[in-house]
Motif scaffolding. Sequence first.
Motif, PDB file in Angstrom:
ATOM      1  N   VAL A 133      13.013  -5.571  -5.318  1.00 29.03           N
ATOM      2  CA  VAL A 133      11.795  -6.367  -5.176  1.00 29.03           C
ATOM      3  C   VAL A 133      10.692  -5.733  -6.022  1.00 29.03           C
ATOM      4  O   VAL A 133      10.379  -4.549  -5.852  1.00 29.03           O
ATOM      5  CB  VAL A 133      11.346  -6.434  -3.706  1.00 29.03           C
ATOM      6  CG1 VAL A 133      10.074  -7.274  -3.572  1.00 29.03           C
ATOM      7  CG2 VAL A 133      12.471  -6.990  -2.837  1.00 29.03           C
ATOM      8  N   PRO A 134      10.079  -6.472  -6.938  1.00 25.85           N
ATOM      9  CA  PRO A 134       8.991  -5.920  -7.742  1.00 25.85           C
ATOM     10  C   PRO A 134       7.656  -5.992  -7.000  1.00 25.85           C
ATOM     11  O   PRO A 134       7.547  -6.610  -5.935  1.00 25.85           O
ATOM     12  CB  PRO A 134       8.983  -6.829  -8.973  1.00 25.85           C
ATOM     13  CG  PRO A 134       9.448  -8.151  -8.443  1.00 25.85           C
ATOM     14  CD  PRO A 134      10.450  -7.832  -7.358  1.00 25.85           C
ATOM     15  N   ASP A 135       6.655  -5.364  -7.570  1.00 19.59           N
ATOM     16  CA  ASP A 135       5.309  -5.461  -7.013  1.00 19.59           C
ATOM     17  C   ASP A 135       4.804  -6.898  -7.166  1.00 19.59           C
ATOM     18  O   ASP A 135       5.041  -7.544  -8.173  1.00 19.59           O
ATOM     19  CB  ASP A 135       4.353  -4.512  -7.758  1.00 19.59           C
ATOM     20  CG  ASP A 135       4.735  -3.053  -7.575  1.00 19.59           C
ATOM     21  OD1 ASP A 135       5.138  -2.684  -6.460  1.00 19.59           O
ATOM     22  OD2 ASP A 135       4.654  -2.291  -8.564  1.00 19.59           O
ATOM     23  N   GLY A 136       4.111  -7.384  -6.153  1.00 15.34           N
ATOM     24  CA  GLY A 136       3.500  -8.704  -6.221  1.00 15.34           C
ATOM     25  C   GLY A 136       4.220  -9.776  -5.446  1.00 15.34           C
ATOM     26  O   GLY A 136       3.651 -10.830  -5.188  1.00 15.34           O
ATOM     27  N   PHE A 137       5.473  -9.548  -5.059  1.00 12.15           N
ATOM     28  CA  PHE A 137       6.187 -10.541  -4.257  1.00 12.15           C
ATOM     29  C   PHE A 137       5.684 -10.548  -2.813  1.00 12.15           C
ATOM     30  O   PHE A 137       5.607 -11.605  -2.187  1.00 12.15           O
ATOM     31  CB  PHE A 137       7.689 -10.239  -4.244  1.00 12.15           C
ATOM     32  CG  PHE A 137       8.439 -10.754  -5.444  1.00 12.15           C
ATOM     33  CD1 PHE A 137       7.792 -11.006  -6.644  1.00 12.15           C
ATOM     34  CD2 PHE A 137       9.801 -10.991  -5.383  1.00 12.15           C
ATOM     35  CE1 PHE A 137       8.473 -11.474  -7.762  1.00 12.15           C
ATOM     36  CE2 PHE A 137      10.505 -11.470  -6.485  1.00 12.15           C
ATOM     37  CZ  PHE A 137       9.830 -11.704  -7.678  1.00 12.15           C
ATOM     38  N   ILE A 138       5.377  -9.361  -2.299  1.00 12.80           N
ATOM     39  CA  ILE A 138       4.956  -9.187  -0.905  1.00 12.80           C
ATOM     40  C   ILE A 138       3.550  -8.613  -0.898  1.00 12.80           C
ATOM     41  O   ILE A 138       3.236  -7.707  -1.689  1.00 12.80           O
ATOM     42  CB  ILE A 138       5.920  -8.244  -0.142  1.00 12.80           C
ATOM     43  CG1 ILE A 138       7.374  -8.720  -0.311  1.00 12.80           C
ATOM     44  CG2 ILE A 138       5.544  -8.160   1.317  1.00 12.80           C
ATOM     45  CD1 ILE A 138       7.660 -10.098   0.234  1.00 12.80           C
ATOM     46  N   ASN A 139       2.696  -9.112  -0.011  1.00 10.85           N
ATOM     47  CA  ASN A 139       1.300  -8.665  -0.007  1.00 10.85           C
ATOM     48  C   ASN A 139       1.175  -7.212   0.442  1.00 10.85           C
ATOM     49  O   ASN A 139       2.118  -6.616   0.991  1.00 10.85           O
ATOM     50  CB  ASN A 139       0.419  -9.591   0.836  1.00 10.85           C
ATOM     51  CG  ASN A 139       0.810  -9.588   2.311  1.00 10.85           C
ATOM     52  OD1 ASN A 139       1.242  -8.594   2.874  1.00 10.85           O
ATOM     53  ND2 ASN A 139       0.646 -10.745   2.959  1.00 10.85           N
ATOM     54  N   ALA A 140       0.002  -6.643   0.210  1.00  9.40           N
ATOM     55  CA  ALA A 140      -0.210  -5.215   0.461  1.00  9.40           C
ATOM     56  C   ALA A 140      -0.017  -4.813   1.921  1.00  9.40           C
ATOM     57  O   ALA A 140       0.645  -3.804   2.197  1.00  9.40           O
ATOM     58  CB  ALA A 140      -1.606  -4.815  -0.031  1.00  9.40           C
ATOM     59  N   PRO A 141      -0.585  -5.547   2.903  1.00 10.88           N
ATOM     60  CA  PRO A 141      -0.399  -5.120   4.302  1.00 10.88           C
ATOM     61  C   PRO A 141       1.069  -5.069   4.734  1.00 10.88           C
ATOM     62  O   PRO A 141       1.500  -4.112   5.386  1.00 10.88           O
ATOM     63  CB  PRO A 141      -1.181  -6.172   5.095  1.00 10.88           C
ATOM     64  CG  PRO A 141      -2.202  -6.697   4.141  1.00 10.88           C
ATOM     65  CD  PRO A 141      -1.521  -6.696   2.816  1.00 10.88           C
ATOM     66  N   VAL A 142       1.836  -6.084   4.365  1.00 14.86           N
ATOM     67  CA  VAL A 142       3.247  -6.108   4.765  1.00 14.86           C
ATOM     68  C   VAL A 142       4.036  -5.063   3.981  1.00 14.86           C
ATOM     69  O   VAL A 142       4.946  -4.423   4.533  1.00 14.86           O
ATOM     70  CB  VAL A 142       3.838  -7.513   4.571  1.00 14.86           C
ATOM     71  CG1 VAL A 142       5.344  -7.516   4.839  1.00 14.86           C
ATOM     72  CG2 VAL A 142       3.139  -8.508   5.481  1.00 14.86           C
ATOM     73  N   SER A 143       3.689  -4.854   2.719  1.00 14.44           N
ATOM     74  CA  SER A 143       4.344  -3.796   1.946  1.00 14.44           C
ATOM     75  C   SER A 143       4.085  -2.435   2.571  1.00 14.44           C
ATOM     76  O   SER A 143       4.985  -1.586   2.651  1.00 14.44           O
ATOM     77  CB  SER A 143       3.840  -3.806   0.493  1.00 14.44           C
ATOM     78  OG  SER A 143       4.230  -4.989  -0.178  1.00 14.44           O
ATOM     79  N   ALA A 144       2.855  -2.227   3.031  1.00  8.75           N
ATOM     80  CA  ALA A 144       2.523  -0.963   3.682  1.00  8.75           C
ATOM     81  C   ALA A 144       3.294  -0.809   4.993  1.00  8.75           C
ATOM     82  O   ALA A 144       3.793   0.281   5.313  1.00  8.75           O
ATOM     83  CB  ALA A 144       1.017  -0.883   3.940  1.00  8.75           C
ATOM     84  N   ALA A 145       3.383  -1.892   5.761  1.00 15.27           N
ATOM     85  CA  ALA A 145       4.136  -1.845   7.017  1.00 15.27           C
ATOM     86  C   ALA A 145       5.607  -1.540   6.754  1.00 15.27           C
ATOM     87  O   ALA A 145       6.237  -0.750   7.475  1.00 15.27           O
ATOM     88  CB  ALA A 145       3.989  -3.169   7.760  1.00 15.27           C
TER      89      ALA A 145
END
Length: 345
Positions: A3-15
């Motif tokens: 998965v590259p950057d930008g597919f999933i938003n920052a809060p969910v990526s952090a979680a």
Amino acid sequence: MHVPDGFINAPVSAAAGVVAAGAVAVSLRGARRELDERTAPLAGLVAAFVFAVQMLNFPVAAGTSGHLLGGALAAILVGPWTGVLCIAVVLLMQGILFADGGLTALGVNITVMGVVTVVVAYALFRGLVLVLPRTRRSVTVASFVAALVSVPAAAAAFTLIYAIGGTTEVPVPKVLTAMVGVHVLIGIGEAVITMLTVGAVIAVRPDLVHGARGLTAPLKLRVDGELVDAAPAAPAAAPAAGGSPKKLWIGGVVTALVLAGFVSFYASASPDGLEKVAADKGIDAKVEDHAAADSPLADYGVKGIEAPRLSGGLAGVIGVGTTLAVGTGAFWVVRRRRTAAPETV
């Protein structure tokens, strides 16, 4: 399925990063029970082998390719806890050195490609070996089924994360159908690679395959009309199973180097399952440039070397060597901690 950057938003990526970090922490503790002086080097080799085979994209449908995820293979060969760590090491090396898989999405990738594949595959594998005859063939059959199921399971896990934190408005049912559909096909390739690799190691050193331990039922003899366990095998047979796995390690390293340094040149150039679905459905509308896009090894090539075959082959060799060194070093540290503090295991 990186998965590259930008597919999933920052809060969910952090979680997802927190989940991945927790899984790695728990796996570090669990790996102490799985690793010993023989299996620690093998675990580093498994990580390097997975890295190499992930470079070998194979065609699965018109304009689509797939590659090994490796969770099932790692879990069966070296154990589920160590398996999670193997995949985490591979993904870390790929993200930092080769700009493959976003750095902010590292937690998503470890969760999907490492944790989910290992948990699903190993749980199914253990269930199958409990009901199948206790033979080596059963181990290879169980490894095939476990690997096959683990890939669409990972695709479904990505879809769930996308449903929670996707940056585009593509309907989730469409994403799920497309992701699971193509990754069932990719799972067949994963299953074949996993079965062949597990079978090859079992044929040479069954004692080193975590998933094959304890599967050989004791020989039964009929005495006075009753079945009793036969006497244990003669001690002379022990060195063959318990000796140094040096030959297996050397053979595995050479195989990984050949796959990454030579065979990878002939891999399919078509986008993998996630890339294809993302392009077709519009998931990649907000994709971001990789933070390591200017890395000397970005896109699996050595910057400054114009010949594609040489550039890609050298990058593959560097990747295998680096993954082997980092993985082996990490697993030796885990092994030594077990030796130094056995009471905490």
